[in-house]
Design a protein around this motif. Structure first.
Motif, PDB file in Angstrom:
ATOM      1  N   SER A   1       0.952  -1.142   0.072  1.00 56.90           N
ATOM      2  CA  SER A   1      -0.108   0.088  -0.029  1.00 56.90           C
ATOM      3  C   SER A   1       0.940   1.161  -0.076  1.00 56.90           C
ATOM      4  N   SER A   2       0.457   2.422  -0.237  1.00 57.42           N
ATOM      5  CA  SER A   2       0.972   3.586  -0.544  1.00 57.42           C
ATOM      6  C   SER A   2       0.957   4.320   1.049  1.00 57.42           C
ATOM      7  N   LEU A   3       1.558   5.467   0.979  1.00 54.96           N
ATOM      8  CA  LEU A   3       1.471   6.311   2.079  1.00 54.96           C
ATOM      9  C   LEU A   3       0.017   7.135   1.999  1.00 54.96           C
ATOM     10  N   GLY A   4      -0.897   6.877   3.126  1.00 52.65           N
ATOM     11  CA  GLY A   4      -2.058   7.655   3.068  1.00 52.65           C
ATOM     12  C   GLY A   4      -3.223   6.788   2.295  1.00 52.65           C
ATOM     13  N   GLU A   5      -2.929   5.624   1.959  1.00 49.75           N
ATOM     14  CA  GLU A   5      -3.872   4.930   1.280  1.00 49.75           C
ATOM     15  C   GLU A   5      -4.411   4.062   2.244  1.00 49.75           C
ATOM     16  N   SER A   6      -5.870   3.882   2.196  1.00 48.90           N
ATOM     17  CA  SER A   6      -6.889   2.901   2.803  1.00 48.90           C
ATOM     18  C   SER A   6      -6.734   1.386   2.693  1.00 48.90           C
TER      19      SER A   6
ATOM     20  N   ARG B   1      -7.328  -2.572  -1.611  1.00 41.64           N
ATOM     21  CA  ARG B   1      -7.727  -3.709  -2.206  1.00 41.64           C
ATOM     22  C   ARG B   1      -8.456  -3.574  -3.635  1.00 41.64           C
ATOM     23  N   VAL B   2      -8.718  -2.306  -3.657  1.00 38.85           N
ATOM     24  CA  VAL B   2      -9.145  -2.049  -5.257  1.00 38.85           C
ATOM     25  C   VAL B   2      -7.940  -2.530  -6.351  1.00 38.85           C
ATOM     26  N   ARG B   3      -6.745  -1.826  -5.787  1.00 43.26           N
ATOM     27  CA  ARG B   3      -5.635  -2.048  -6.584  1.00 43.26           C
ATOM     28  C   ARG B   3      -5.265  -3.558  -6.643  1.00 43.26           C
ATOM     29  N   ALA B   4      -5.551  -4.356  -5.729  1.00 40.78           N
ATOM     30  CA  ALA B   4      -4.684  -5.686  -5.555  1.00 40.78           C
ATOM     31  C   ALA B   4      -5.520  -6.885  -6.103  1.00 40.78           C
TER      32      ALA B   4
ATOM     33  N   ALA C   1       3.772  10.151   8.400  1.00 41.10           N
ATOM     34  CA  ALA C   1       3.178   9.830   7.135  1.00 41.10           C
ATOM     35  C   ALA C   1       2.744   8.302   6.998  1.00 41.10           C
ATOM     36  N   LEU C   2       2.734   7.663   7.864  1.00 43.91           N
ATOM     37  CA  LEU C   2       2.290   6.166   7.853  1.00 43.91           C
ATOM     38  C   LEU C   2       0.741   6.101   7.825  1.00 43.91           C
ATOM     39  N   PRO C   3       0.343   4.989   7.012  1.00 41.56           N
ATOM     40  CA  PRO C   3      -1.131   4.814   6.785  1.00 41.56           C
ATOM     41  C   PRO C   3      -1.683   4.373   8.195  1.00 41.56           C
ATOM     42  N   ARG C   4      -2.911   4.156   8.274  1.00 45.04           N
ATOM     43  CA  ARG C   4      -3.821   3.646   9.467  1.00 45.04           C
ATOM     44  C   ARG C   4      -3.219   2.113   9.620  1.00 45.04           C
ATOM     45  N   ASP C   5      -3.285   1.492   8.173  1.00 41.46           N
ATOM     46  CA  ASP C   5      -2.948   0.003   8.097  1.00 41.46           C
ATOM     47  C   ASP C   5      -2.062   0.064   6.939  1.00 41.46           C
TER      48      ASP C   5
END
Length: 893
Positions: free
Chosen positions: A755-760, A765-768, A818-822
């Motif tokens: 996942s990217s930084l800031g990506e939920s 899931r949409v990308r993968a 800058a880390l995402p929540r997950d």
């Protein structure tokens, strides 16, 4: 805080599985497009070449018959050049060609039983007049009508050079690769139509299952048939098929699509065999074994008062495949699993397992490094960490007799010791050929390591190989490079310094060597001028298909040189620049330990020692995870990390390019760096590693999404801590040696994306995942600054990508806020050579978070977040089960 802990590794949470969203195939090549626009000309060119080929082979077969060449298969070999995007199954289905070997840039060797090439010629003619179904001919760019063109692609460089001058009576020993895949392939699994009845569907499924079984049966029958043909050919010419044990039944080194046989044969027999047998894909001469030389005179050493204690009964076991071991050595004897010791040398008793290599032995030194690592204790009663098993395959000269075929003896050793009561899973193989590995195909030796690793739950730790001080062209040494004006370490970029066979194996954990620093003594000085520089002799990468090799390095010492012109070079020579090693005291007598030898042979067992420790800590986990954690624990030396820091901070394009060149050499020579047993086996307040558990299987076109929850205290908006994120994927699949392409060498190949930084997690899931609900939409996010990335020009190190090999590591440093929540990782399966929908790859995955400045502890917070996520998942699963039960009750009512 939930429960007590011992800084153990935390579980990676599998969040979701589904059909992977993968990018489509590549575009047709310009040549294919040109052929479509010039049908008549392309058809004429192929038709003319096919007719010429038939004529040439008619002459060859007539001459062979007149000369009494034994009966050979009716077919003929053909060299084609095709569009690299063309599926090879088209050649089977449309033209009834058997795929003998796939090579780079679209070159393919095929065999046709029909010498008239009827299906091919018919479609060529149809292509000229645009008959429907003939368009595939545009993707066949060229058919080579001269049989000599094929020779250039199956003979080794040396054999090709001397081919015109070979005399009838000359005796050759060669390794010959024979394809045996036939023209049958597993058909695609049928899809159930909406209107298909259950009975019709069951019939279709049964027909497909039978077709799959028939394909496997056909491959086995073809192999047996071709073995018989080769035995007949050998008998006619008085050739000898060389066996592991005299008088044993025929037993070539076998892979799913091929087998390799070592044969002693006359020049006439060799010429006739190579020219006439259509299923040959490789003919190479055996390689000599090259191991460290020990020219230094051992220094007197004070006696050490030591009484090592035997390992625990259930301690891990390491099999040392080498020159034998001085089993009664005081430092080693308590750890020797003596009842299992075995000598594989032909004509020797099975009990002839001593290390008679002088001076000081080889297998004895390797075993000592497994048991003691970097330092031999001065005294006391050290507890030995593992059991050592002794598989002797080298003679007194540190050589493997030509009567031993390396793939065969390796298989014999692995199956014997893995099948022993201790079920050995870790093997040290500090044996290499004397020259750099060939890159036309994966060698039979290296492919055997890959096949054994796919068959058994094992890890083979392999030395990278050593450059000699001086050698003949093309296997030149350190002094030769210096004399030619190529200074250290730049000469390590040369092809002649490439890792030595079988270190290019995708499954072997290949180990290079680094230096202890700068040493000067009596006019001699070490090459490395700083701790952690690449050893002057240590072979470098990349390996075959640009795979990162070696993956890791350990201290193996350094060569020394003078300042003369021309320079003098010697192997080792300065005690301080050599590792401390246990040594044989037999031939000649000498000290029990010393600093008198160098080589990657002695770096590898130090990594093997870490693998044994991992097995002790994680006894129920697969060897794939041990490999992943060793690579995950590896770090570059400080001087190399300094280059990376400069690269991150430098904006000037010229300076950046200079730094990129230096950093690229780092990864070629050091791989992922120096592993650390502490980082591999445990965590700290400031470093946390997450792992998968057990052997995880993945099918082609499948994706597994893993989730690492990041607690709020670690990603607080007001903080800017440097967080190093590391990801390592380790996987294995079935190899197919006749494929000269990474993606087709393995039955299933695997990679990962993050996942990217800031990506939920929903956005990721949409990308993968392909079947993602339409109401979910991807959100833009900044890609992590990975050092390598999955494309060669996207990472900080250009020209290298992480997903070429079967161990794939990458790392990035980001700010904590800058880390995402997950943080999410998707492991993705891709189609390789296998068309069997039940084909799988097995993998292990490790993810590490480390706060570089150690400003705040992170382990407990991450552990708590994982426990809470597991509890939420368990509750959700219970709710789902209850909902399903309620629906069933309503239906029943």
């Amino acid at each position: 805080m939930p429960g007590q802990h011992h800084f153990e590794h935390l579980p990676l949470i599998l969040r979701e599985q589904g059909r992977a969203k993968l990018k489509g195939g590549g575009k047709a090549s310009p040549q294919t497009i040109a052929n479509r626009n010039a049908r008549q000309a392309h058809s004429t060119a192929l038709s003319t070449a096919a007719q010429s080929l038939k004529t040439n082979w008619g002459i060859i077969k007539a001459q062979s018959a007149a000369q009494g060449v034994p009966i050979i298969p009716q077919g003929i070999p053909i060299l084609l050049k095709i569009d690299p995007q063309l599926d090879l199954d088209v050649l089977r289905e449309k033209f009834e060609f058997e795929i003998v070997a796939e090579q780079e840039e679209g070159y393919v060797i095929v065999a046709a039983e029909d010498i008239e090439l009827t299906p091919f010629v018919q479609m060529v003619n149809e292509f000229a007049v645009e008959i429907h179904g003939s368009a595939r001919i545009a993707e066949v760019h060229r058919l080579f009508d001269d049989p000599a063109d094929r020779l250039r692609r199956i003979l080794s460089d040396r054999l090709l050079e001397i081919w015109p001058t070979i005399t009838d009576a000359q005796i050759f020993i060669v390794d010959v690769g024979i394809a045996c895949s036939g023209t049958k392939e597993i058909p695609k699994r049928p899809a159930k139509g909406k209107r298909m009845t259950d009975a019709d569907w069951a019939k279709r499924e049964a027909e497909w299952s039978q077709a799959r079984a028939d394909a496997y049966s056909s491959w086995d029958s073809i192999k047996q048939e071709r073995e018989t043909e080769i035995e007949g050919f050998a008998t006619h010419y008085g050739a000898e098929i060389i066996h592991l044990v005299d008088g044993a039944p025929f037993d070539a080194a076998v892979l799913p699509d091929s087998f390799t046989v070592r044969v002693r044969i006359t020049g006439k027999g060799l010429r006739d065999f190579v020219l006439n047998y259509p299923y040959i894909f490789e003919v190479v001469e055996p390689e000599d074994i090259a191991l460290p030389q020990n020219p230094a005179v051992p220094a007197p050493a004070a006696a050490r008062q030591i009484a090592p204690v035997a390992p625990e009964a259930d301690a891990p076991t390491v099999c040392v495949i080498d020159s034998g071991i001085q089993e009664a050595h005081i430092f080693i004897q308590p750890a020797i699993d003596q009842p299992t010791s075995f000598c594989f040398l032909p004509g020797r008793p099975a009990t002839d397992v001593g290390d008679f290599v002088g001076p000081g032995g080889h297998g004895t030194r390797v075993s000592g490094a497994v048991l003691y690592g970097e330092t031999v204790p001065p005294n006391g009663t050290p507890k030995l960490p593992c059991w050592v098993q002794n598989a002797r395959v080298l003679d007194e000269q540190n050589k493997m007799p030509e009567d031993l075929f390396p793939p065969e003896v390796l298989r014999a050793a692995v199956t014997r010791f893995h099948g022993s009561p201790r079920q050995t899973r870790i093997f040290n193989h500090s044996i290499n050929a004397n020259g750099y590995c060939r890159t036309r195909y994966m060698s039979a030796w290296a492919a055997e390591i890959d096949l054994l690793s796919a068959t058994y739950d094992i890890l083979i730790v392999q030395s990278a190989g050593n450059l000699p001080t001086k050698g003949p062209v093309p296997y030149i040494g350190v002094k030769d490079h210096l004399d030619a004006g190529r200074p250290y370490p730049r000469y390590l970029d040369e092809d002649s310094a490439r890792v030595a066979n079988p270190a290019q194996s995708l499954q072997a954990l290949t180990v290079g060597s680094i230096t202890y620093g700068a040493f000067d003594e009596n006019g001699w000085r070490s090459f490395g001028r700083e701790d952690g520089h690449p050893s002057a002799f240590s072979r470098s990468g990349p390996g075959i298909w640009s795979v990162i090799k070696p993956e890791v390095v350990e201290y193996g010492g350094d060569d020394s040189r003078t300042s003369n012109d021309p320079v003098d070079v010697r192997n080792g020579g300065i005690a301080g620049a050599c590792p401390e090693l246990i040594r044989s005291t037999m031939f000649p007598p000498g000290p029990a330990y010393d600093r008198d030898a160098v080589g990657t042979s002695f770096a590898a067992p130090k990594v093997t020692r870490i693998a044994a420790r991992l097995q002790a800590v994680l006894p129920d986990e697969p060897a794939l995870l041990y490999r992943a954690l060793i690579v995950q624990s590896a770090r570059w030396p400080d001087w190399a990390e300094g280059l990376m820091t400069q690269l991150r901070l430098t904006a000037d394009l010229q300076e950046r390019q200079a730094l990129i060149d230096k950093v690229s050499r780092v990864i070629r020579c050091l791989g992922y760096g120096l592993p650390d047993v502490v980082r591999a086996t445990t965590n700290t307040d400031h470093r946390t590693t997450f792992i998968t558990s057990g052997s995880v299987s993945i099918k082609p076109l499948e994706a597994h999404i893993y989730q690492v929850p990041i607690p709020e205290e670690l990603r607080g908006a007001g903080d800017e801590y440097d967080i190093r994120i590391e990801v390592t994927l380790s996987y294995v699949a079935q190899p197919r040696r006749t494929r000269r392409h990474l993606r087709r060498y393995l039955s299933t190949w695997v990679d990962w994306i993050s996942s990217s930084l800031g990506e939920s997690i929903a956005s990721f899931r949409v990308r993968a995942i392909k079947e993602t609900p339409a109401d979910d939409s991807p959100q833009p996010g900044e890609t992590l600054p990975w050092v390598l990335q999955d494309q060669p020009h996207h990472g900080l190190i250009r020209g290298t990508k992480r997903n070429n090999g079967t161990v794939q590591k990458d790392w990035a440093v980001v700010k904590s806020n800058a880390l995402p929540r997950d943080f999410c990782i998707a492991v993705r399966g891709h189609e390789g050579w296998s068309r069997d929908p039940d084909s799988t790859a097995s993998y292990s995955l490790a993810v590490t978070f480390e706060i570089m400045g150690q400003e705040i502890p992170i382990y407990d917070a991450l552990r708590t977040a994982v426990i809470e996520l597991q509890e939420l998942q368990a509750e959700a699963e219970i709710e789902e089960i209850e909902t399903e039960e309620e629906v069933e009750i309503e239906v029943d009512e």
